[in-house]
Design a protein around this motif. Structure first.
Motif, PDB file in Angstrom:
ATOM      1  N   MET A 155     -15.075  -0.705 -13.339  1.00 22.31           N
ATOM      2  CA  MET A 155     -15.190  -2.092 -12.839  1.00 22.31           C
ATOM      3  C   MET A 155     -16.624  -2.580 -13.017  1.00 22.31           C
ATOM      4  O   MET A 155     -17.554  -1.769 -13.103  1.00 22.31           O
ATOM      5  N   PRO A 156     -16.829  -3.903 -13.023  1.00 19.60           N
ATOM      6  CA  PRO A 156     -18.184  -4.426 -13.225  1.00 19.60           C
ATOM      7  C   PRO A 156     -19.087  -4.102 -12.040  1.00 19.60           C
ATOM      8  O   PRO A 156     -18.610  -3.860 -10.926  1.00 19.60           O
ATOM      9  N   GLY A 157     -20.378  -4.115 -12.274  1.00 20.23           N
ATOM     10  CA  GLY A 157     -21.359  -3.980 -11.188  1.00 20.23           C
ATOM     11  C   GLY A 157     -21.427  -2.610 -10.574  1.00 20.23           C
ATOM     12  O   GLY A 157     -21.854  -2.463  -9.427  1.00 20.23           O
ATOM     13  N   GLY A 158     -20.997  -1.599 -11.291  1.00 24.15           N
ATOM     14  CA  GLY A 158     -21.075  -0.237 -10.758  1.00 24.15           C
ATOM     15  C   GLY A 158     -20.115   0.030  -9.624  1.00 24.15           C
ATOM     16  O   GLY A 158     -20.357   0.907  -8.788  1.00 24.15           O
ATOM     17  N   ILE A 159     -19.018  -0.724  -9.587  1.00 28.71           N
ATOM     18  CA  ILE A 159     -18.033  -0.533  -8.516  1.00 28.71           C
ATOM     19  C   ILE A 159     -17.042   0.563  -8.909  1.00 28.71           C
ATOM     20  O   ILE A 159     -16.520   0.576 -10.025  1.00 28.71           O
ATOM     21  N   THR A 160     -16.805   1.480  -7.982  1.00 27.60           N
ATOM     22  CA  THR A 160     -15.780   2.511  -8.177  1.00 27.60           C
ATOM     23  C   THR A 160     -14.518   2.070  -7.439  1.00 27.60           C
ATOM     24  O   THR A 160     -14.571   1.801  -6.242  1.00 27.60           O
ATOM     25  N   ARG A 161     -13.406   1.990  -8.188  1.00 24.60           N
ATOM     26  CA  ARG A 161     -12.149   1.572  -7.564  1.00 24.60           C
ATOM     27  C   ARG A 161     -11.224   2.783  -7.415  1.00 24.60           C
ATOM     28  O   ARG A 161     -10.877   3.431  -8.409  1.00 24.60           O
ATOM     29  N   VAL A 162     -10.837   3.062  -6.192  1.00 23.46           N
ATOM     30  CA  VAL A 162      -9.907   4.162  -5.926  1.00 23.46           C
ATOM     31  C   VAL A 162      -8.570   3.558  -5.522  1.00 23.46           C
ATOM     32  O   VAL A 162      -8.510   2.769  -4.568  1.00 23.46           O
ATOM     33  N   VAL A 163      -7.532   3.889  -6.248  1.00 26.43           N
ATOM     34  CA  VAL A 163      -6.205   3.338  -5.945  1.00 26.43           C
ATOM     35  C   VAL A 163      -5.391   4.387  -5.192  1.00 26.43           C
ATOM     36  O   VAL A 163      -5.106   5.464  -5.724  1.00 26.43           O
ATOM     37  N   LEU A 164      -5.056   4.083  -3.961  1.00 22.84           N
ATOM     38  CA  LEU A 164      -4.193   4.973  -3.176  1.00 22.84           C
ATOM     39  C   LEU A 164      -2.759   4.473  -3.308  1.00 22.84           C
ATOM     40  O   LEU A 164      -2.512   3.271  -3.391  1.00 22.84           O
ATOM     41  N   ASP A 165      -1.829   5.413  -3.265  1.00 21.28           N
ATOM     42  CA  ASP A 165      -0.449   5.082  -3.605  1.00 21.28           C
ATOM     43  C   ASP A 165       0.501   5.841  -2.669  1.00 21.28           C
ATOM     44  O   ASP A 165       0.342   7.044  -2.469  1.00 21.28           O
ATOM     45  N   GLY A 166       1.456   5.139  -2.088  1.00 23.59           N
ATOM     46  CA  GLY A 166       2.496   5.823  -1.314  1.00 23.59           C
ATOM     47  C   GLY A 166       2.157   5.969   0.150  1.00 23.59           C
ATOM     48  O   GLY A 166       1.476   5.141   0.747  1.00 23.59           O
ATOM     49  N   ARG A 167       2.633   7.063   0.720  1.00 21.83           N
ATOM     50  CA  ARG A 167       2.530   7.259   2.166  1.00 21.83           C
ATOM     51  C   ARG A 167       1.265   8.031   2.523  1.00 21.83           C
ATOM     52  O   ARG A 167       1.108   9.172   2.117  1.00 21.83           O
ATOM     53  N   MET A 168       0.410   7.406   3.320  1.00 22.20           N
ATOM     54  CA  MET A 168      -0.810   8.085   3.795  1.00 22.20           C
ATOM     55  C   MET A 168      -0.515   8.679   5.175  1.00 22.20           C
ATOM     56  O   MET A 168      -1.112   8.301   6.180  1.00 22.20           O
ATOM     57  N   ASP A 169       0.432   9.588   5.194  1.00 22.75           N
ATOM     58  CA  ASP A 169       0.726  10.339   6.416  1.00 22.75           C
ATOM     59  C   ASP A 169      -0.055  11.652   6.347  1.00 22.75           C
ATOM     60  O   ASP A 169      -0.990  11.779   5.546  1.00 22.75           O
ATOM     61  N   ILE A 170       0.329  12.635   7.122  1.00 19.87           N
ATOM     62  CA  ILE A 170      -0.428  13.891   7.130  1.00 19.87           C
ATOM     63  C   ILE A 170      -0.431  14.530   5.742  1.00 19.87           C
ATOM     64  O   ILE A 170      -1.479  14.953   5.239  1.00 19.87           O
ATOM     65  N   ALA A 171       0.733  14.552   5.107  1.00 17.52           N
ATOM     66  CA  ALA A 171       0.817  15.172   3.778  1.00 17.52           C
ATOM     67  C   ALA A 171       0.064  14.334   2.739  1.00 17.52           C
ATOM     68  O   ALA A 171      -0.660  14.873   1.896  1.00 17.52           O
ATOM     69  N   GLY A 172       0.236  13.029   2.813  1.00 21.69           N
ATOM     70  CA  GLY A 172      -0.436  12.144   1.859  1.00 21.69           C
ATOM     71  C   GLY A 172      -1.948  12.205   1.993  1.00 21.69           C
ATOM     72  O   GLY A 172      -2.687  12.220   1.003  1.00 21.69           O
ATOM     73  N   ALA A 173      -2.420  12.264   3.244  1.00 24.34           N
ATOM     74  CA  ALA A 173      -3.863  12.344   3.479  1.00 24.34           C
ATOM     75  C   ALA A 173      -4.422  13.655   2.933  1.00 24.34           C
ATOM     76  O   ALA A 173      -5.479  13.676   2.303  1.00 24.34           O
ATOM     77  N   ALA A 174      -3.677  14.734   3.157  1.00 23.53           N
ATOM     78  CA  ALA A 174      -4.136  16.043   2.660  1.00 23.53           C
ATOM     79  C   ALA A 174      -4.226  16.032   1.135  1.00 23.53           C
ATOM     80  O   ALA A 174      -5.125  16.649   0.557  1.00 23.53           O
ATOM     81  N   ALA A 175      -3.307  15.309   0.511  1.00 26.78           N
ATOM     82  CA  ALA A 175      -3.275  15.291  -0.958  1.00 26.78           C
ATOM     83  C   ALA A 175      -4.473  14.550  -1.563  1.00 26.78           C
ATOM     84  O   ALA A 175      -4.887  14.859  -2.678  1.00 26.78           O
ATOM     85  N   VAL A 176      -5.017  13.564  -0.840  1.00 29.71           N
ATOM     86  CA  VAL A 176      -6.116  12.768  -1.417  1.00 29.71           C
ATOM     87  C   VAL A 176      -7.489  13.112  -0.832  1.00 29.71           C
ATOM     88  O   VAL A 176      -8.506  12.668  -1.359  1.00 29.71           O
ATOM     89  N   ASP A 177      -7.500  13.885   0.242  1.00 27.42           N
ATOM     90  CA  ASP A 177      -8.740  14.168   0.966  1.00 27.42           C
ATOM     91  C   ASP A 177      -9.868  14.652   0.051  1.00 27.42           C
ATOM     92  O   ASP A 177     -10.977  14.101   0.064  1.00 27.42           O
ATOM     93  N   PHE A 178      -9.569  15.674  -0.732  1.00 25.02           N
ATOM     94  CA  PHE A 178     -10.608  16.296  -1.552  1.00 25.02           C
ATOM     95  C   PHE A 178     -11.153  15.303  -2.579  1.00 25.02           C
ATOM     96  O   PHE A 178     -12.367  15.131  -2.726  1.00 25.02           O
ATOM     97  N   LYS A 179     -10.233  14.612  -3.266  1.00 26.87           N
ATOM     98  CA  LYS A 179     -10.665  13.665  -4.302  1.00 26.87           C
ATOM     99  C   LYS A 179     -11.455  12.506  -3.703  1.00 26.87           C
ATOM    100  O   LYS A 179     -12.439  12.045  -4.280  1.00 26.87           O
ATOM    101  N   MET A 180     -11.005  12.037  -2.545  1.00 26.49           N
ATOM    102  CA  MET A 180     -11.708  10.924  -1.896  1.00 26.49           C
ATOM    103  C   MET A 180     -13.143  11.330  -1.548  1.00 26.49           C
ATOM    104  O   MET A 180     -14.090  10.569  -1.776  1.00 26.49           O
ATOM    105  N   ASN A 181     -13.305  12.521  -1.017  1.00 23.94           N
ATOM    106  CA  ASN A 181     -14.650  12.968  -0.644  1.00 23.94           C
ATOM    107  C   ASN A 181     -15.520  13.231  -1.871  1.00 23.94           C
ATOM    108  O   ASN A 181     -16.725  12.986  -1.849  1.00 23.94           O
ATOM    109  N   LEU A 182     -14.878  13.693  -2.921  1.00 25.11           N
ATOM    110  CA  LEU A 182     -15.606  13.926  -4.173  1.00 25.11           C
ATOM    111  C   LEU A 182     -16.133  12.601  -4.727  1.00 25.11           C
ATOM    112  O   LEU A 182     -17.307  12.475  -5.096  1.00 25.11           O
TER     113      LEU A 182
END
Lengths: 166, 104
Positions: free
Chosen positions: B1-28
């Motif tokens: 994206m322009p201006g040095g913006i990082t866009r992270v697209v989350l998809d689906g259910r952010m429940d306990i399982a969904g959060a666990a699935a994206v946690d590592f990548k989000m923190n990275l």
């Protein structure tokens, strides 16, 4: 009024789900809620609210009530009831979820747990925890807690549209 | 994206399982991003574990003087954000141009 009065509704079955105190078991809850929602024509927003509140209630019991001990029992029962008198919505119904555990007593309605989100100036100052209780209070119609002889009973109620007769 | 913006697209259910699935990548991603746009358009459910998967990376970005914007949550997801207080601490935008401007 089209259809029978709420008082003549047939008694509903009492679906019950039993879980072990491990977060993996929460994956069983969503399909169970979906089946209930389909049966009683529960709107998508209400289904979201039920899922949200049950996930919070159950994860609190597993992480804090049982303190991460696996293989402890949690039961959830769902009943369908008529809206109480005086609500002005006598044709509507309610889905009532009763969650029971054998963990040490914990009252989620106690003032110190039920406080609104603190006013903080930045995301750094937002204290961890406490979100679950706030979310349950906001997204359920009613929330009640009862101490049992050997555990806790949390009752979460959600308003639903007029009941469809099977 | 322009201006040095990082866009992270989350998809689906952010429940306990969904959060666990994206946690590592989000923190990275949050470990290096200075301007983070968290796209919530396709998130159908958000619980408190899902909130944590957003809050902790946001804290990491903020602690380095960066900015975070939450983009286009649906009505129920936005209600969860507001009830938790997070929706008032991290800007929520429904217009992409406004989100980009917010990240400045």
């Amino acid at each position: 009024m089209a259809g029978p009065s709420p008082s003549s509704l047939p008694s509903s079955p009492e679906p019950r789900l039993t879980l072990k105190s491990q977060l993996e078991d929460l994956t069983l809850v969503w399909p169970w809620i979906e089946a209930i929602a389909a049966r009683y024509s529960v709107p998508a927003d209400t289904q979201f609210a039920i899922q949200l509140c049950l996930e919070e209630a159950l994860s609190n019991i597993i992480r804090h009530g049982y303190r991460g001990q696996p293989n402890q029992s949690i039961s959830i029962a769902c009943t369908v009831e008529c809206a109480p008198a005086g609500t002005g919505n006598q044709d509507a119904g309610e889905l009532v979820f009763t969650v029971e555990d054998q963990a040490p007593p914990f009252d989620p309605l106690a003032p110190f747990t039920a406080a609104p989100a603190p006013a903080t100036a930045s995301i750094q100052e937002l204290p961890p925890g406490g979100q679950g209780i706030r979310l349950m209070r906001k997204f359920s119609s009613r929330l009640a807690w009862q101490q049992l002889a050997n555990g806790n009973r949390l009752t979460l109620t959600f308003a639903i549209p007029p009941l469809a007769i099977p | 994206m322009p201006g040095g913006i990082t866009r992270v697209v989350l998809d689906g259910r952010m429940d306990i399982a969904g959060a666990a699935a994206v946690d590592f990548k989000m923190n990275l991603i949050a470990g290096s991003a200075k301007k983070l746009l968290v796209d919530l358009q396709k998130v159908t459910f958000l619980g408190s574990m899902g909130l944590s998967a957003i809050v902790f990376p946001a804290r990491a970005v903020h602690s380095r003087g960066g900015k975070v914007v939450l983009f286009a949550p649906n009505e129920m997801v936005e209600s969860v954000l507001k009830t938790s207080g997070i929706g008032t601490l991290i800007p929520v935008c429904h217009d992409l141009d406004a989100a980009i401007a917010e990240l400045g």
